[in-house]
Design an enzyme around this catalytic site. Structure first.
Site, PDB file in Angstrom:
ATOM      1  N   PRO A  51      23.454  24.313  33.541  1.00 49.39           N
ATOM      2  CA  PRO A  51      23.759  24.647  34.927  1.00 49.39           C
ATOM      3  C   PRO A  51      24.875  25.684  35.015  1.00 49.39           C
ATOM      4  CG  PRO A  51      24.490  22.397  34.392  1.00 49.39           C
ATOM      5  CD  PRO A  51      23.811  22.927  33.186  1.00 49.39           C
ATOM      6  N   ASP A  52      24.843  26.530  36.065  1.00 50.61           N
ATOM      7  CA  ASP A  52      25.983  27.436  36.241  1.00 50.61           C
ATOM      8  C   ASP A  52      27.105  26.666  36.924  1.00 50.61           C
ATOM      9  OD1 ASP A  52      25.311  27.370  38.920  1.00 50.61           O
ATOM     10  OD2 ASP A  52      24.612  29.436  39.040  1.00 50.61           O
ATOM     11  N   PHE A  53      28.131  27.348  37.384  1.00 43.19           N
ATOM     12  CA  PHE A  53      29.284  26.643  37.944  1.00 43.19           C
ATOM     13  C   PHE A  53      29.214  26.518  39.462  1.00 43.19           C
ATOM     14  CE2 PHE A  53      30.546  28.158  33.834  1.00 43.19           C
ATOM     15  CZ  PHE A  53      31.230  27.076  33.318  1.00 43.19           C
ATOM     16  N   ARG A  54      28.828  27.610  40.127  1.00 47.58           N
ATOM     17  CA  ARG A  54      29.044  27.659  41.575  1.00 47.58           C
ATOM     18  C   ARG A  54      27.783  27.625  42.431  1.00 47.58           C
ATOM     19  NH1 ARG A  54      32.688  30.422  38.859  1.00 47.58           N
ATOM     20  NH2 ARG A  54      34.850  29.784  39.125  1.00 47.58           N
ATOM     21  N   GLN A  64      31.235  35.747  29.994  1.00 46.19           N
ATOM     22  CA  GLN A  64      32.161  34.690  30.436  1.00 46.19           C
ATOM     23  C   GLN A  64      31.687  33.339  29.909  1.00 46.19           C
ATOM     24  OE1 GLN A  64      33.212  35.433  34.913  1.00 46.19           O
ATOM     25  NE2 GLN A  64      31.319  36.486  34.470  1.00 46.19           N
ATOM     26  N   ASN A  65      30.522  33.361  29.249  1.00 46.86           N
ATOM     27  CA  ASN A  65      29.923  32.077  28.859  1.00 46.86           C
ATOM     28  C   ASN A  65      30.517  31.535  27.565  1.00 46.86           C
ATOM     29  OD1 ASN A  65      28.385  32.527  31.075  1.00 46.86           O
ATOM     30  ND2 ASN A  65      26.581  33.237  29.967  1.00 46.86           N
ATOM     31  N   ASP A 101      28.721  29.236  25.887  1.00 44.76           N
ATOM     32  CA  ASP A 101      27.578  28.574  25.248  1.00 44.76           C
ATOM     33  C   ASP A 101      27.161  29.241  23.929  1.00 44.76           C
ATOM     34  OD1 ASP A 101      26.161  30.885  26.101  1.00 44.76           O
ATOM     35  OD2 ASP A 101      25.502  29.900  27.940  1.00 44.76           O
ATOM     36  N   HIS A 139      36.033  34.374  27.913  1.00 44.72           N
ATOM     37  CA  HIS A 139      36.638  33.068  28.198  1.00 44.72           C
ATOM     38  C   HIS A 139      36.648  32.168  26.960  1.00 44.72           C
ATOM     39  CE1 HIS A 139      35.801  33.722  32.782  1.00 44.72           C
ATOM     40  NE2 HIS A 139      36.736  34.501  32.293  1.00 44.72           N
ATOM     41  N   CYS A 176      46.349  23.161  19.013  1.00 47.28           N
ATOM     42  CA  CYS A 176      47.143  22.113  19.659  1.00 47.28           C
ATOM     43  C   CYS A 176      47.822  22.742  20.878  1.00 47.28           C
ATOM     44  CB  CYS A 176      48.180  21.588  18.668  1.00 47.28           C
ATOM     45  SG  CYS A 176      49.490  20.647  19.475  1.00 47.28           S
ATOM     46  N   ASN A 186      21.143  39.758  39.630  1.00 46.09           N
ATOM     47  CA  ASN A 186      21.696  38.458  40.021  1.00 46.09           C
ATOM     48  C   ASN A 186      20.887  37.902  41.189  1.00 46.09           C
ATOM     49  OD1 ASN A 186      24.009  36.862  39.138  1.00 46.09           O
ATOM     50  ND2 ASN A 186      24.718  36.971  41.246  1.00 46.09           N
ATOM     51  N   GLU A 222      22.045  36.772  43.801  1.00 51.00           N
ATOM     52  CA  GLU A 222      22.688  37.113  45.082  1.00 51.00           C
ATOM     53  C   GLU A 222      23.600  38.319  44.876  1.00 51.00           C
ATOM     54  OE1 GLU A 222      25.364  33.892  46.090  1.00 51.00           O
ATOM     55  OE2 GLU A 222      25.917  33.621  44.000  1.00 51.00           O
ATOM     56  N   SER A 247      17.309  36.570  36.174  1.00 53.15           N
ATOM     57  CA  SER A 247      17.545  37.573  35.127  1.00 53.15           C
ATOM     58  C   SER A 247      16.375  37.659  34.142  1.00 53.15           C
ATOM     59  CB  SER A 247      18.855  37.281  34.393  1.00 53.15           C
ATOM     60  OG  SER A 247      18.940  35.939  34.020  1.00 53.15           O
TER      61      SER A 247
HETATM   62  P1  OAD Z   1      28.995  31.117  38.558  1.00 52.57           P
HETATM   63  O1  OAD Z   1      28.340  29.780  38.584  1.00 52.57           O
HETATM   64  O2  OAD Z   1      30.225  31.290  39.354  1.00 52.57           O
HETATM   65  O3  OAD Z   1      27.950  32.221  39.043  1.00 52.57           O
HETATM   66  C1  OAD Z   1      26.639  32.287  38.540  1.00 52.57           C
HETATM   67  C2  OAD Z   1      25.880  33.373  39.290  1.00 52.57           C
HETATM   68  O4  OAD Z   1      24.609  33.550  38.689  1.00 52.57           O
HETATM   69  C3  OAD Z   1      25.648  33.061  40.762  1.00 52.57           C
HETATM   70  O5  OAD Z   1      25.878  34.215  41.535  1.00 52.57           O
HETATM   71  C4  OAD Z   1      24.155  32.647  40.793  1.00 52.57           C
HETATM   72  O6  OAD Z   1      23.522  32.989  42.016  1.00 52.57           O
HETATM   73  C5  OAD Z   1      23.598  33.486  39.680  1.00 52.57           C
HETATM   74  N1  OAD Z   1      22.432  32.919  38.994  1.00 52.57           N
HETATM   75  C6  OAD Z   1      22.186  31.615  38.682  1.00 52.57           C
HETATM   76  N2  OAD Z   1      21.036  31.501  37.986  1.00 52.57           N
HETATM   77  C7  OAD Z   1      20.542  32.783  37.845  1.00 52.57           C
HETATM   78  C8  OAD Z   1      19.384  33.334  37.221  1.00 52.57           C
HETATM   79  N3  OAD Z   1      18.496  32.589  36.576  1.00 52.57           N
HETATM   80  N4  OAD Z   1      19.226  34.681  37.290  1.00 52.57           N
HETATM   81  C9  OAD Z   1      20.100  35.469  37.928  1.00 52.57           C
HETATM   82  N5  OAD Z   1      21.204  34.997  38.541  1.00 52.57           N
HETATM   83  C10 OAD Z   1      21.431  33.680  38.484  1.00 52.57           C
HETATM   84  O7  OAD Z   1      29.227  31.475  37.012  1.00 52.57           O
HETATM   85  P2  OAD Z   1      30.196  32.600  36.404  1.00 52.57           P
HETATM   86  O8  OAD Z   1      30.303  33.774  37.312  1.00 52.57           O
HETATM   87  O9  OAD Z   1      29.757  32.841  35.012  1.00 52.57           O
HETATM   88  O10 OAD Z   1      35.112  29.547  33.298  1.00 52.57           O
HETATM   89  O11 OAD Z   1      31.569  31.805  36.388  1.00 52.57           O
HETATM   90  C11 OAD Z   1      32.722  32.407  35.852  1.00 52.57           C
HETATM   91  C12 OAD Z   1      33.649  31.392  35.218  1.00 52.57           C
HETATM   92  O12 OAD Z   1      33.896  30.326  36.136  1.00 52.57           O
HETATM   93  C13 OAD Z   1      33.073  30.685  34.015  1.00 52.57           C
HETATM   94  O13 OAD Z   1      33.226  31.441  32.838  1.00 52.57           O
HETATM   95  C14 OAD Z   1      33.845  29.385  33.951  1.00 52.57           C
HETATM   96  C15 OAD Z   1      34.063  29.089  35.424  1.00 52.57           C
HETATM   97  O14 OAD Z   1      35.313  28.588  35.746  1.00 52.57           O
HETATM   98  C16 OAD Z   1      35.250  29.046  32.030  1.00 52.57           C
HETATM   99  O15 OAD Z   1      34.316  28.632  31.386  1.00 52.57           O
HETATM  100  C17 OAD Z   1      36.616  29.067  31.484  1.00 52.57           C
HETATM  101 ZN    ZN Z   2      50.810  20.135  17.605  1.00 52.17          ZN
END
Ligand code: OAD
Ligand code: ZN
Length: 360
Positions: free
Chosen positions: A39-42, A112-113, A115, A132, A140, A242, A244, A264
């Site tokens: 799953p993504d984050f947002r 930023q991934n 994985d 990231h 530690c 993307n 959006e 994508s």
């Molecule tokens: P987000 O979850 O914030 O954003 C993911 C984006 O990808 C959204 O705009 C979705 O609409 C889009 N999306 C999802 N599935 C898709 C697909 N199959 N094809 C195209 N677009 C798709 O994730 P990031 O921007 O990567 O920090 O988040 C940034 C950072 O926030 C992460 O690196 C993480 C988190 O805090 C750490 O891991 C330290």
């Molecule tokens: Zn230590």
């Protein structure tokens, strides 16, 4: 995928085709891995932060907050068990990135991934900037002693079997918590990120070396990564792949931007076809034994949800509270306020700070 976006993808592919010496810089995020079952984050409903709301966190991003981790490592252990590399395969889009490398068209991938699916797709480390960090090394958080990959994994496995505080990985020298070198809010990004981006920016000054910049699968909400597209020179073509419209593509669109709102993997198909790379992409898909259809992530999300429910019950359980320190709330408040003081432009601000900076 709408006709407009198919045409936009073809436009990008034509540009790549007509300029065979031009290389590409990719800036990517969690969206390129959602079809792998991560799953993504947002994203609303399916994003990890939505599901983390069940953990009674002060705010969802606290799971990546260094002060919060020091007080309560449990939510991060939960997240790490879901995201730990090894159980997922690269997506079609990852394999397209590998083809860019094979075709000598890849300049860099800033991801930023955490994985590590770019590595698993067979892309050389020289091209990848894990902005990231990753699970590959640990340190530690108290004395900074470096530990190898195994130590956190060993404790994570133990913790999954028996979720008690005793099973958290701790430093042999000072008993501080050991954490993977994933960049948390309040921590610096790797030096290599800044150094490489500076040199990549220089390549944009010269017509001969100017790359195309493709941003994919990211909401562009976390800084400093989110500012990279803004820093791309005006003469350099930017494309967004993307679901959006996000970040600078939305706030300060440029006439030359190519906007492709879609999954994508769908864009990967079209780009490979237009560039005559379909056979190579199919071969890679076979090599990685990928399903040709996008897997349904519902099961994965349900299992995360169930795990989180268990944890919520535990947090509410008065006995579980005994495991944490009794003046926990006090400490939590303290860590929140100190967090706000430690933000700088070199670090990833928490969501709250981001929304402030965005409105200015
Ligand atoms: P987000 O979850 O914030 O954003 C993911 C984006 O990808 C959204 O705009 C979705 O609409 C889009 N999306 C999802 N599935 C898709 C697909 N199959 N094809 C195209 N677009 C798709 O994730 P990031 O921007 O990567 O920090 O988040 C940034 C950072 O926030 C992460 O690196 C993480 C988190 O805090 C750490 O891991 C330290
Ligand atoms: Zn230590």
């Amino acid at each position: 995928m709408s006709k407009d976006h198919i045409n936009a993808t073809k436009k990008l592919a034509k540009l790549l085709h007509d300029n065979p010496k031009q290389k590409v810089i990719f800036l990517v995020g969690a969206g390129i891995s959602t079809s792998c079952g991560i799953p993504d984050f947002r994203s609303p409903e399916t994003g990890l932060y939505h599901n983390l709301s069940k953990l009674n966190l002060p705010y969802a991003e606290a799971v990546f907050d260094i002060d919060f981790f020091e007080e309560k490592p449990r939510p991060f252990y939960m997240l790490a068990s879901e995201l730990y590399p090894g159980k997922f395969k690269p997506s079609k889009f990852h394999l397209l990135l590998k083809l860019f490398q094979d075709q000598k068209r890849l300049q860099r991938i800033y991801t930023q991934n955490i994985d590590t699916l770019e590595r698993q797709a067979g892309i050389s480390q020289a091209y990848i900037i894990e902005a990231h960090g990753s699970f590959a090394e640990n340190h530690c958080i108290n004395c900074n002693k470096i530990y190898d990959m195994d130590i956190f994994k060993k404790h994570l496995d133990k913790y999954q079997k028996e979720p008690i505080d005793k099973n958290f990985a701790r430093c042999r020298s000072c008993n501080g918590l050991i954490k993977p070198n994933i960049v948390f809010f309040g921590e610096d990004l790797p030096k290599r990120f800044f150094a490489t981006w500076d040199s990549d920016l220089e390549t944009m000054d010269d017509k001969e070396t100017r790359p195309i910049v493709i941003v994919a699968g990211t909401s562009l909400t976390v800084y400093p990564f989110a500012s990279l597209p803004t820093e791309v020179s005006k003469d350099t073509t930017r494309a967004l792949i993307n679901r959006e419209l996000v970040g600078d593509f939305k706030a300060s669109p440029r006439k030359t931007d190519i906007i492709i709102e879609c999954n994508s993997d769908d864009a990967a198909d079209i780009i490979a076809k237009e560039l005559g790379w379909s056979k190579q992409l199919d071969d890679l898909i076979k090599e990685h034994d990928l399903l040709t259809t996008i897997p349904d992530v519902t099961d994965e999300l349900e299992s995360i949800s169930k795990e989180l429910d268990k944890l919520t019950i535990k947090e509410d359980d008065p006995k579980a509270g005994e495991e944490e320190s009794s003046d926990e709330n006090k400490k939590e408040n303290k860590s929140n306020s100190s967090k706000e003081n430690t933000q700088t432009e070199q670090k990833i601000p928490a969501k709250k700070d981001f929304s402030e900076s965005k409105s200015t």
